[in-house]
Scaffold this motif. Structure first.
Motif, short mmCIF file in Angstrom:
data_model
loop_
_atom_site.label_atom_id
_atom_site.label_comp_id
_atom_site.label_asym_id
_atom_site.label_seq_id
_atom_site.Cartn_x
_atom_site.Cartn_y
_atom_site.Cartn_z
N PHE A 79 10.29 14.56 -0.56
CA PHE A 79 10.89 14.22 0.73
C PHE A 79 12.22 14.94 0.92
CE2 PHE A 79 14.13 11.45 2.69
CZ PHE A 79 13.66 11.39 3.99
N LEU A 80 13.07 14.94 -0.09
CA LEU A 80 14.38 15.59 0.01
C LEU A 80 14.24 17.10 0.20
CD1 LEU A 80 16.34 13.63 -2.75
CD2 LEU A 80 16.54 13.39 -0.26
N ILE A 81 13.30 17.70 -0.53
CA ILE A 81 13.06 19.15 -0.38
C ILE A 81 12.58 19.46 1.03
CG2 ILE A 81 11.66 21.09 -1.17
CD1 ILE A 81 11.64 19.79 -3.94
N LYS A 91 0.82 -1.22 0.00
CA LYS A 91 0.00 0.00 0.00
C LYS A 91 0.85 1.27 0.00
CE LYS A 91 -3.95 -2.18 2.26
NZ LYS A 91 -4.85 -2.19 3.44
N VAL A 92 2.10 1.14 0.44
CA VAL A 92 3.02 2.29 0.46
C VAL A 92 4.29 1.87 -0.27
CG1 VAL A 92 4.43 3.80 1.89
CG2 VAL A 92 2.10 3.22 2.59
N ARG A 93 4.70 2.66 -1.23
CA ARG A 93 5.90 2.39 -2.00
C ARG A 93 6.66 3.69 -2.23
NH1 ARG A 93 5.78 -2.05 -0.78
NH2 ARG A 93 5.66 -3.96 -2.02
N PHE A 103 22.36 -0.11 8.61
CA PHE A 103 22.77 1.24 9.02
C PHE A 103 21.67 2.25 8.72
CE2 PHE A 103 24.76 5.31 7.70
CZ PHE A 103 25.25 5.71 8.95
N GLY A 104 21.07 2.15 7.55
CA GLY A 104 20.01 3.08 7.18
C GLY A 104 18.81 2.99 8.11
N ILE A 105 18.40 1.76 8.43
CA ILE A 105 17.27 1.58 9.35
C ILE A 105 17.60 2.13 10.73
CG2 ILE A 105 15.93 -0.17 10.57
CD1 ILE A 105 15.94 -1.83 8.05
N MET A 106 18.82 1.88 11.20
CA MET A 106 19.21 2.34 12.53
C MET A 106 19.20 3.86 12.61
SD MET A 106 22.58 1.33 14.76
CE MET A 106 23.66 1.67 13.37
N VAL A 107 19.77 4.54 11.60
CA VAL A 107 19.79 6.00 11.59
C VAL A 107 18.38 6.56 11.60
CG1 VAL A 107 20.39 8.02 10.20
CG2 VAL A 107 22.04 6.18 10.49
N THR A 108 17.49 5.98 10.80
CA THR A 108 16.12 6.47 10.72
C THR A 108 15.37 6.27 12.03
OG1 THR A 108 16.05 6.00 8.34
CG2 THR A 108 13.95 6.31 9.46
N PHE A 149 5.14 16.55 11.53
CA PHE A 149 5.72 16.59 10.18
C PHE A 149 7.01 15.77 10.12
CE2 PHE A 149 8.56 18.90 7.16
CZ PHE A 149 7.90 18.58 6.00
N ALA A 150 7.85 15.91 11.16
CA ALA A 150 9.13 15.17 11.20
C ALA A 150 8.89 13.67 11.32
CB ALA A 150 9.98 15.67 12.36
N VAL A 151 7.87 13.27 12.06
CA VAL A 151 7.55 11.84 12.19
C VAL A 151 7.12 11.27 10.83
CG1 VAL A 151 5.95 10.18 13.21
CG2 VAL A 151 6.99 11.94 14.63
N LEU A 152 6.35 12.04 10.08
CA LEU A 152 5.95 11.60 8.74
C LEU A 152 7.17 11.47 7.82
CD1 LEU A 152 2.70 13.72 8.22
CD2 LEU A 152 2.87 11.28 8.75
N LEU A 153 8.09 12.43 7.94
CA LEU A 153 9.33 12.34 7.15
C LEU A 153 10.12 11.10 7.54
CD1 LEU A 153 10.65 16.04 7.11
CD2 LEU A 153 9.56 14.78 5.24
N GLY A 154 10.18 10.83 8.84
CA GLY A 154 10.89 9.64 9.29
C GLY A 154 10.25 8.36 8.79
N ALA A 155 8.92 8.33 8.74
CA ALA A 155 8.22 7.15 8.24
C ALA A 155 8.55 6.91 6.77
CB ALA A 155 6.72 7.30 8.43
N TYR A 156 8.58 7.99 5.98
CA TYR A 156 8.92 7.80 4.57
C TYR A 156 10.39 7.41 4.40
CZ TYR A 156 9.17 8.34 -0.45
OH TYR A 156 9.36 8.09 -1.79
N SER A 157 11.24 7.92 5.28
CA SER A 157 12.63 7.50 5.25
C SER A 157 12.75 6.00 5.49
CB SER A 157 13.44 8.27 6.30
OG SER A 157 14.80 7.91 6.26
N LEU A 158 11.91 5.47 6.37
CA LEU A 158 11.88 4.02 6.58
C LEU A 158 11.45 3.29 5.32
CD1 LEU A 158 10.33 3.42 10.12
CD2 LEU A 158 12.60 2.73 9.33
N VAL A 159 10.48 3.86 4.59
CA VAL A 159 10.04 3.26 3.33
C VAL A 159 11.21 3.18 2.35
CG1 VAL A 159 8.56 3.59 1.31
CG2 VAL A 159 7.64 3.98 3.59
#
Length: 267
Positions: A164-166, A153-155, A245-250, A211-221
């Protein structure tokens, strides 16, 4: 003269010459659809299970560091602050390194754990019970994001990643400006503009926290997408460390943002 045993055999075209079978279009397609053989020189490929095991190992080191930071926060007050600086440097080194280094990633996990333990103990002394609330909320965000990604459902998409980067650059710019205003005494509020400014009676920090939590969720995606594509493309197993490493940082970033958000709400 051709041997009759061969010339009379349909496999030799009746001319004593072995016949070369011509594959049909369906046979060619079947051959094309077969998975390619792994390159022995590249070593074992990356797997989801391997990445999960690697992630659990790095988080184990992180928890050990967090325990040290929590226990020593009153004995060595500046230890967790120094760990934050060292952890930031190690994060940059790991991000810009061309190939993953298990030693550097584990070092980052341990040092960052000391920082998390120290800052968590500080928050807990100010708002009792806040750490357990932040940990639970972090698990919920990670679990929901993983479930949505696994269900399809999320990709990750090129357009969403660009937005996201902006958004990340904008949030980072705000954070730097806010810290600058606090350092130079422009604002005396302990959270700076996060609580010094309100929108419709809601502190700016609450809006930015969500807003930051939503950004973090997409970073997990994006992290999950890297692991999925890496497994499908059979990239070398060493990149399991990159995924871990990516998952841990996020997750660390998510936890800190949720910790601050709850603190502002409880203020």
């Amino acid at each position: 003269m051709a041997n009759p045993a061969f010339t009379n055999n349909p496999a030799f075209n009746g001319k004593g010459v072995p016949a070369i079978p011509t594959p049909s279009a369906d046979q060619l397609q079947q051959q094309f659809d077969l998975p390619s053989a792994p390159d022995p020189a590249a070593g074992a490929p990356m797997t989801v299970d391997g990445t999960v095991r690697t992630s659990l190992g790095t988080f184990g080191v992180l928890l050990v560091g967090a325990a040290i930071g929590w226990i020593t926060v009153s004995l060595v007050p500046l230890l967790w602050i120094g760990a934050a600086i060292v952890g930031f440097v190690l994060a940059l080194v790991n991000i810009f390194k061309k190939e993953p280094s298990p030693a550097l990633i584990l070092s980052y996990a341990g040092v960052q754990g000391v920082f998390l333990g120290g800052i968590s103990a500080f928050y807990e002394s100010m708002w009792p019970g806040i750490v357990s609330q932040a940990v639970l909320a972090t698990f919920v965000v990670v679990g929901v994001t993983l479930a949505l990604f696994a269900s399809g459902k999320v990709r990750a998409s090129a357009r969403a990643t660009k937005v996201f980067l902006i958004a990340m650059v904008g949030y980072l710019a705000f954070s730097l400006v806010n810290v600058g205003l606090m350092v130079f005494g422009v604002t005396t509020d302990p959270w700076g503009l996060r609580t010094g400014v309100e929108i419709f009676g809601i502190p700016l920090g609450v809006i930015l926290g969500v807003f930051a939590v939503l950004l973090g969720a997409y970073s997990l995606v994006l992290d999950f997408d890297f692991i999925q594509k890496g497994t499908q493309n059979r990239i070398p197993r060493k990149y399991q460390w990159t995924g871990a490493f990516g998952i841990m940082v996020t997750i660390i970033w998510l936890y800190l943002e949720i910790l601050r958000l709850i603190a502002i709400l409880r203020r």
